[in-house]
Design a protein around this motif. Structure first.
Motif, PDB file in Angstrom:
ATOM      1  N   ARG A  85       0.854  -1.189   0.000  1.00 18.46           N
ATOM      2  CA  ARG A  85       0.000   0.000   0.000  1.00 18.46           C
ATOM      3  C   ARG A  85       0.888   1.236   0.000  1.00 18.46           C
ATOM      4  NH1 ARG A  85      -2.262   0.975   6.120  1.00 18.46           N
ATOM      5  NH2 ARG A  85      -0.252   0.735   7.151  1.00 18.46           N
ATOM      6  N   PHE A  86       0.425   2.253  -0.697  1.00 20.16           N
ATOM      7  CA  PHE A  86       1.198   3.487  -0.779  1.00 20.16           C
ATOM      8  C   PHE A  86       0.294   4.626  -1.219  1.00 20.16           C
ATOM      9  CE2 PHE A  86       1.387   1.272  -4.756  1.00 20.16           C
ATOM     10  CZ  PHE A  86       1.155   2.244  -5.705  1.00 20.16           C
ATOM     11  N   GLN A  87       0.733   5.831  -0.903  1.00 21.61           N
ATOM     12  CA  GLN A  87       0.014   7.025  -1.314  1.00 21.61           C
ATOM     13  C   GLN A  87       0.762   7.652  -2.476  1.00 21.61           C
ATOM     14  OE1 GLN A  87      -0.421  10.144   1.696  1.00 21.61           O
ATOM     15  NE2 GLN A  87      -2.579  10.313   1.147  1.00 21.61           N
ATOM     16  N   TRP A  88       0.020   8.257  -3.387  1.00 21.43           N
ATOM     17  CA  TRP A  88       0.595   8.897  -4.564  1.00 21.43           C
ATOM     18  C   TRP A  88      -0.057  10.261  -4.770  1.00 21.43           C
ATOM     19  CZ3 TRP A  88      -3.465   9.995  -7.577  1.00 21.43           C
ATOM     20  CH2 TRP A  88      -4.589   9.166  -7.517  1.00 21.43           C
ATOM     21  N   GLY A  89       0.628  11.104  -5.516  1.00 24.26           N
ATOM     22  CA  GLY A  89       0.087  12.404  -5.882  1.00 24.26           C
ATOM     23  C   GLY A  89       0.080  12.550  -7.390  1.00 24.26           C
ATOM     24  N   LEU A  90      -0.848  13.332  -7.904  1.00 23.81           N
ATOM     25  CA  LEU A  90      -0.940  13.640  -9.333  1.00 23.81           C
ATOM     26  C   LEU A  90      -1.026  15.149  -9.482  1.00 23.81           C
ATOM     27  CD1 LEU A  90      -1.369  12.801 -12.327  1.00 23.81           C
ATOM     28  CD2 LEU A  90      -3.828  12.735 -11.826  1.00 23.81           C
ATOM     29  N   GLY A  91      -0.080  15.696 -10.219  1.00 23.65           N
ATOM     30  CA  GLY A  91      -0.077  17.139 -10.431  1.00 23.65           C
ATOM     31  C   GLY A  91       1.025  17.527 -11.392  1.00 23.65           C
ATOM     32  N   PRO A  92       1.172  18.829 -11.638  1.00 21.15           N
ATOM     33  CA  PRO A  92       2.259  19.291 -12.497  1.00 21.15           C
ATOM     34  C   PRO A  92       3.612  18.894 -11.894  1.00 21.15           C
ATOM     35  CG  PRO A  92       0.680  21.055 -12.090  1.00 21.15           C
ATOM     36  CD  PRO A  92       0.331  19.927 -11.166  1.00 21.15           C
ATOM     37  N   GLU A  93       4.538  18.531 -12.736  1.00 20.41           N
ATOM     38  CA  GLU A  93       5.855  18.103 -12.248  1.00 20.41           C
ATOM     39  C   GLU A  93       6.495  19.180 -11.398  1.00 20.41           C
ATOM     40  OE1 GLU A  93       9.799  15.787 -13.873  1.00 20.41           O
ATOM     41  OE2 GLU A  93       8.206  16.331 -15.252  1.00 20.41           O
ATOM     42  N   GLY A  94       6.949  18.788 -10.208  1.00 19.23           N
ATOM     43  CA  GLY A  94       7.625  19.703  -9.297  1.00 19.23           C
ATOM     44  C   GLY A  94       6.685  20.574  -8.473  1.00 19.23           C
ATOM     45  N   ALA A  95       5.383  20.392  -8.637  1.00 13.84           N
ATOM     46  CA  ALA A  95       4.409  21.200  -7.901  1.00 13.84           C
ATOM     47  C   ALA A  95       3.628  20.327  -6.929  1.00 13.84           C
ATOM     48  CB  ALA A  95       3.451  21.887  -8.878  1.00 13.84           C
ATOM     49  N   GLU A  96       2.905  20.978  -6.049  1.00 16.24           N
ATOM     50  CA  GLU A  96       2.034  20.267  -5.112  1.00 16.24           C
ATOM     51  C   GLU A  96       0.996  19.469  -5.894  1.00 16.24           C
ATOM     52  OE1 GLU A  96       0.479  19.137  -1.414  1.00 16.24           O
ATOM     53  OE2 GLU A  96       2.311  20.259  -1.815  1.00 16.24           O
ATOM     54  N   PRO A  97       0.771  18.200  -5.548  1.00 20.43           N
ATOM     55  CA  PRO A  97      -0.228  17.403  -6.263  1.00 20.43           C
ATOM     56  C   PRO A  97      -1.638  17.991  -6.133  1.00 20.43           C
ATOM     57  CG  PRO A  97       1.136  15.995  -4.866  1.00 20.43           C
ATOM     58  CD  PRO A  97       1.456  17.419  -4.516  1.00 20.43           C
ATOM     59  N   VAL A  98      -2.379  17.924  -7.211  1.00 17.29           N
ATOM     60  CA  VAL A  98      -3.769  18.365  -7.230  1.00 17.29           C
ATOM     61  C   VAL A  98      -4.666  17.248  -6.714  1.00 17.29           C
ATOM     62  CG1 VAL A  98      -5.642  19.095  -8.771  1.00 17.29           C
ATOM     63  CG2 VAL A  98      -3.313  19.924  -9.155  1.00 17.29           C
ATOM     64  N   VAL A  99      -4.283  16.008  -7.048  1.00 16.39           N
ATOM     65  CA  VAL A  99      -5.012  14.824  -6.620  1.00 16.39           C
ATOM     66  C   VAL A  99      -4.072  13.976  -5.771  1.00 16.39           C
ATOM     67  CG1 VAL A  99      -6.243  12.747  -7.385  1.00 16.39           C
ATOM     68  CG2 VAL A  99      -6.344  14.834  -8.775  1.00 16.39           C
ATOM     69  N   VAL A 100      -4.583  13.427  -4.681  1.00 21.55           N
ATOM     70  CA  VAL A 100      -3.816  12.505  -3.857  1.00 21.55           C
ATOM     71  C   VAL A 100      -4.666  11.252  -3.667  1.00 21.55           C
ATOM     72  CG1 VAL A 100      -2.741  12.090  -1.606  1.00 21.55           C
ATOM     73  CG2 VAL A 100      -2.573  14.348  -2.668  1.00 21.55           C
ATOM     74  N   GLY A 101      -4.027  10.108  -3.842  1.00 20.77           N
ATOM     75  CA  GLY A 101      -4.733   8.846  -3.684  1.00 20.77           C
ATOM     76  C   GLY A 101      -3.916   7.838  -2.915  1.00 20.77           C
ATOM     77  N   PHE A 102      -4.538   6.713  -2.681  1.00 21.57           N
ATOM     78  CA  PHE A 102      -3.946   5.642  -1.895  1.00 21.57           C
ATOM     79  C   PHE A 102      -4.285   4.342  -2.603  1.00 21.57           C
ATOM     80  CE2 PHE A 102      -4.090   2.473   1.456  1.00 21.57           C
ATOM     81  CZ  PHE A 102      -3.043   2.819   2.279  1.00 21.57           C
ATOM     82  N   ASP A 103      -3.295   3.564  -2.970  1.00 18.42           N
ATOM     83  CA  ASP A 103      -3.529   2.310  -3.684  1.00 18.42           C
ATOM     84  C   ASP A 103      -2.992   1.127  -2.896  1.00 18.42           C
ATOM     85  OD1 ASP A 103      -4.634   3.781  -5.706  1.00 18.42           O
ATOM     86  OD2 ASP A 103      -3.090   3.345  -7.189  1.00 18.42           O
ATOM     87  N   VAL A 104      -3.675   0.011  -3.044  1.00 16.84           N
ATOM     88  CA  VAL A 104      -3.205  -1.270  -2.542  1.00 16.84           C
ATOM     89  C   VAL A 104      -2.980  -2.141  -3.774  1.00 16.84           C
ATOM     90  CG1 VAL A 104      -3.746  -3.313  -1.183  1.00 16.84           C
ATOM     91  CG2 VAL A 104      -4.482  -1.051  -0.381  1.00 16.84           C
ATOM     92  N   VAL A 105      -1.757  -2.611  -3.941  1.00  8.21           N
ATOM     93  CA  VAL A 105      -1.379  -3.430  -5.087  1.00  8.21           C
ATOM     94  C   VAL A 105      -1.086  -4.839  -4.589  1.00  8.21           C
ATOM     95  CG1 VAL A 105       0.346  -3.747  -6.907  1.00  8.21           C
ATOM     96  CG2 VAL A 105      -0.429  -1.448  -6.322  1.00  8.21           C
ATOM     97  N   VAL A 106      -1.715  -5.807  -5.227  1.00 14.58           N
ATOM     98  CA  VAL A 106      -1.493  -7.209  -4.892  1.00 14.58           C
ATOM     99  C   VAL A 106      -0.817  -7.862  -6.092  1.00 14.58           C
ATOM    100  CG1 VAL A 106      -2.564  -9.387  -4.205  1.00 14.58           C
ATOM    101  CG2 VAL A 106      -3.563  -7.209  -3.456  1.00 14.58           C
ATOM    102  N   THR A 107       0.269  -8.569  -5.829  1.00 16.71           N
ATOM    103  CA  THR A 107       0.990  -9.251  -6.900  1.00 16.71           C
ATOM    104  C   THR A 107       0.677 -10.739  -6.894  1.00 16.71           C
ATOM    105  OG1 THR A 107       2.928  -9.523  -5.478  1.00 16.71           O
ATOM    106  CG2 THR A 107       2.884  -7.574  -6.915  1.00 16.71           C
TER     107      THR A 107
END
Length: 119
Positions: free
Chosen positions: A77-99
């Protein structure tokens, strides 16, 4: 664990459809699925289309890790951000990845923690 997050976010950042298909083939299981509050995709082609739709909605934005990943067994599990490179993320999410047993991404369960206001 960090390699998994890096390859996962690299797949989401890849804008070229052919390069993204190769990344999906290299790191994701044939039967991979992705589910979040806004999308549900089964199979690599559907996941690639979902990623492409995010690039259309947020042109020029990039996914970056936020904080440290945590995992056990085949789950990360980890948190990620989505936004312009080098800027504060506009969207923040949390994903759980199962392999799967081969270490390929099989299931992703995504949550959105912060989204831009809709008008």
């Amino acid at each position: 664990m960090n390699d998994l997050v890096t390859s996962y976010l690299s797949t989401w950042n890849e804008q070229d459809v052919d390069a993204r298909a190769k990344m999906l083939a290299d790191h994701w299981a044939d039967n991979a699925s992705y589910t979040d509050p806004l999308a549900e995709a089964a199979g690599r082609d559907a996941i690639s289309a979902t990623i492409g739709a995010v690039h259309e909605q947020f042109p020029g934005f990039v996914f970056t890790p936020v904080g440290d990943a945590d995992g056990h067994h085949r789950q990360t599990r980890f948190q990620w951000g989505l936004g312009p490179e080098g800027a504060e993320p506009v969207v923040v999410g949390f994903d759980v990845v199962v392999t799967n047993d081969q270490g390929r991404i099989e299931t992703v369960l995504g949550f959105l923690d912060r989204v831009p206001p809709t008008s």
